[in-house]
Design an enzyme around this catalytic site. Structure first.
Site, mmCIF file in Angstrom:
data_model
loop_
_atom_site.group_PDB
_atom_site.id
_atom_site.type_symbol
_atom_site.label_atom_id
_atom_site.label_comp_id
_atom_site.label_asym_id
_atom_site.label_seq_id
_atom_site.Cartn_x
_atom_site.Cartn_y
_atom_site.Cartn_z
ATOM 1 N N GLU A 285 -5.171 -8.669 1.150
ATOM 2 C CA GLU A 285 -5.785 -8.351 2.451
ATOM 3 C C GLU A 285 -7.260 -8.098 2.241
ATOM 4 O OE1 GLU A 285 -4.087 -5.075 4.708
ATOM 5 O OE2 GLU A 285 -2.058 -5.737 4.235
ATOM 6 N N GLU B 64 0.809 -1.224 0.000
ATOM 7 C CA GLU B 64 0.000 0.000 0.000
ATOM 8 C C GLU B 64 0.845 1.279 0.000
ATOM 9 O OE1 GLU B 64 -3.022 0.006 3.014
ATOM 10 O OE2 GLU B 64 -3.885 -1.896 2.361
HETATM 11 C C1 FCB Z 1 -4.246 -2.051 5.683
HETATM 12 C C2 FCB Z 1 -2.840 -2.363 6.163
HETATM 13 C C3 FCB Z 1 -2.788 -3.396 7.252
HETATM 14 C C4 FCB Z 1 -3.902 -3.229 8.256
HETATM 15 C C5 FCB Z 1 -5.239 -3.104 7.556
HETATM 16 C C6 FCB Z 1 -6.416 -2.976 8.481
HETATM 17 O O1 FCB Z 1 -4.274 -0.785 5.131
HETATM 18 O O2 FCB Z 1 -2.057 -2.822 5.083
HETATM 19 O O3 FCB Z 1 -1.520 -3.307 7.852
HETATM 20 O O4 FCB Z 1 -3.643 -2.178 9.086
HETATM 21 O O5 FCB Z 1 -5.225 -2.020 6.678
#
Ligand code: FCB
Length: 494
Positions: free
Chosen positions: A389, A188
């Site tokens: 994620e 990110e």
């Molecule tokens: C993302 C991050 C991860 C975590 C989630 C909730 O942006 O990559 O580390 O904090 O959000």
């Protein structure tokens, strides 16, 4: 460390039927060999801070007012000392793969020079444990913990830091590439640039559009240099990628047509900064003209000839993190400020909270995942996508916590997390059936952990962590995910 949760939710106990239903989510369309996994990041779980160099997050946590519960990640989940237990949890979960990150300050404490043998030895042990459990390691090289020594040089706004990142990435890839085949350079980078240097919500806490714009370029440059160096030494079975979090901005559902129109320029501006900047550069080798024009005053002499060719390296996969659509409404309706604004976005606010939101205030918008993936496959050249994620934060209700008292053993009921998981997997499979080339899904997160500026007040884990004792207790979502993985494997092989 004493930790108090901001509030307790009041979810009813999970009905056993919900777990059965999860296994019945329509996952047809997911390809053979689909990778199921769980994800974490180094700073959020490792602890053992005294055994590594300092990072910008250590510094940031010490600054008054930065972390909601005034906590830090000195101990966190104490994963460095409990990794054997955590790998056993992954094995029980039945995942194919585990996405974790390597702490740059643990393996190269000042961000340059030889790798630290003791730091590297921790990852050696972790990898051996994972491989013995039949779990494929997926390593992220940078999940936000920049060595403080490099921030002292100016951090990501300085071009030299891209060189340092590439050196570090190539050295770690050489050291661990005998056991890790799947690699991600950055996690990110929008957050690193715009929350770290633009709004100050993340370390190092700067609030300056110019610094953010320069960081946004140098992060991509560092990625490209790293990827080229890793590719040059990688065996053919290595898979190299990056993880982005495209911003799925749109007008809030309930707005009247004139207000939908009113927020449109902001949707375009934020989409440029958050989505097209990264995807256009990585996949098309250009910056979007509108966003570049807006940032140009800050980029004089920064974007050099040939940089975009370096950035646009062939990728084996694109990692996409998705949590929620970002719903915008006119400022006159109130709400929190979303992201650092340039011009148009100054007039809008993000809709946060409400009955359909997680405890982060993020609306639950599962179909947004299908829409986002459809857009990526429509607007960009073909690329395999992995959801690196996806997950949700909820508080455990008092009633739910009692269910796991010794007299009543069993997982902690977390029906809201189960419902979120179920809805997003259904949306993911729908995207696959519509032709999106999706290859894997990693749940965020295996464990409750240090949620950046929220400290320990937000719980994303399939497994609850007691931060006073370190105890791990699976929730119902852990059981549900396990059942679903098993059902999908059985279905796809039949
Ligand atoms: C993302 C991050 C991860 C975590 C989630 C909730 O942006 O990559 O580390 O904090 O959000």
């Amino acid at each position: 460390m004493a930790v108090t949760e901001a509030s307790e939710g009041d979810h009813p106990p999970i009905e056993p039927a919900a777990v059965t239903e999860l296994a019945e989510v329509d996952l047809s369309g997911l390809p053979p060999g689909f990778v199921w996994g769980a994800a974490t990041s180094a700073y959020q779980i490792e602890g053992a801070a005294d055994e590594r160099g300092q990072s910008i997050w250590d510094t940031y946590c010490r600054e008054p007012g930065r972390i909601k519960d005034r906590s830090d990640a000195t101990v966190a989940c104490d994963h460095v000392h409990r990794y054997v237990e955590d790998v056993a949890l992954l094995r029980t979960l039945g995942v194919d793969a585990y996405r974790f990150s390597i702490a740059w300050p643990r393996v190269q404490p000042t961000g340059q020079g030889a790798l630290d043998a003791k730091g590297l030895a921790f990852y050696d042990r972790l990898l051996d444990e994972l491989l013995a459990a039949g779990i494929e390691p997926w390593a992220t090289l940078y999940h936000w913990d920049l060595p403080q020594a490099l921030q002292n040089l100016g951090g990501w706004p300085v071009r030299e830091v891209a060189d340092r990142f590439a050196d570090y990435a190539v050295a770690v890839h050489a050291a661990l590439g005998d056991r890790v085949r799947s690699w991600m350079t950055l996690n990110e980078p929008w957050c690193s640039a715009w929350l770290g240097y633009g709004s100050g919500e993340h370390a190092p806490g700067a609030a300056d559009v110019g610094l953010a714009a320069r960081a946004a370029h140098h992060l991509l440059l560092g990625h490209g240099q790293a990827l080229a160096g890793m590719r040059a030494q990688a065996p053919a079975d290595h898979s190299l990628g990056i993880v982005v979090n495209p911003g799925a901005y749109r007008a809030a559902d309930s707005l009247p047509p004139n207000e939908v129109e009113e927020v449109q320029p902001a949707v375009t501006e934020l989409d440029g900064l958050h989505t097209r900047w990264w995807l256009d550069a990585l996949l098309l080798g250009t910056y979007p003209a509108d966003t570049y024009a807006a940032l140009a005053p800050h980029l004089q002499g920064i974007v050099q000839d040939g940089d975009l060719d370096v950035i646009c390296q062939p990728l084996d996969f694109l990692g996409v993190n998705y949590y929620s659509d970002v719903l915008l409404q006119p400022r006159s309706r109130g709400g929190a400020v979303p992201v650092p604004a340039l011009t148009e976005a100054a007039g809008v606010r993000v809709v946060s909270g409400g009955p359909e939101s997680t405890t982060m205030g993020w609306p639950v918008t599962p179909d947004g995942l299908r829409v986002l993936l459809g857009r990526i496959s429509r607007d960009y050249p073909p690329i395999p996508v992995v959801i690196t994620e996806n997950g949700s934060a909820w508080h455990d209700s008092r009633a739910a916590l009692q269910v796991r008292e010794p007299a009543l053993p069993g997982p902690i009921p977390d029906p809201a997390r189960v419902a979120y998981l179920r809805a997003h997997l259904a949306a993911l499979a729908a995207a696959a059936r519509q032709g999106v080339d999706v290859r894997g899904y990693f749940a965020w997160s295996l464990l409750d952990n240090f949620e950046w500026s929220h400290g320990y007040t937000q719980r994303f884990g399939l497994v609850r962590v007691d931060f006073d004792t370190g105890d791990r207790r699976p929730r119902s979502s852990f059981e549900a995910f396990r059942a679903l993985i098993a059902a999908q494997r059985a279905g796809s092989s039949s």
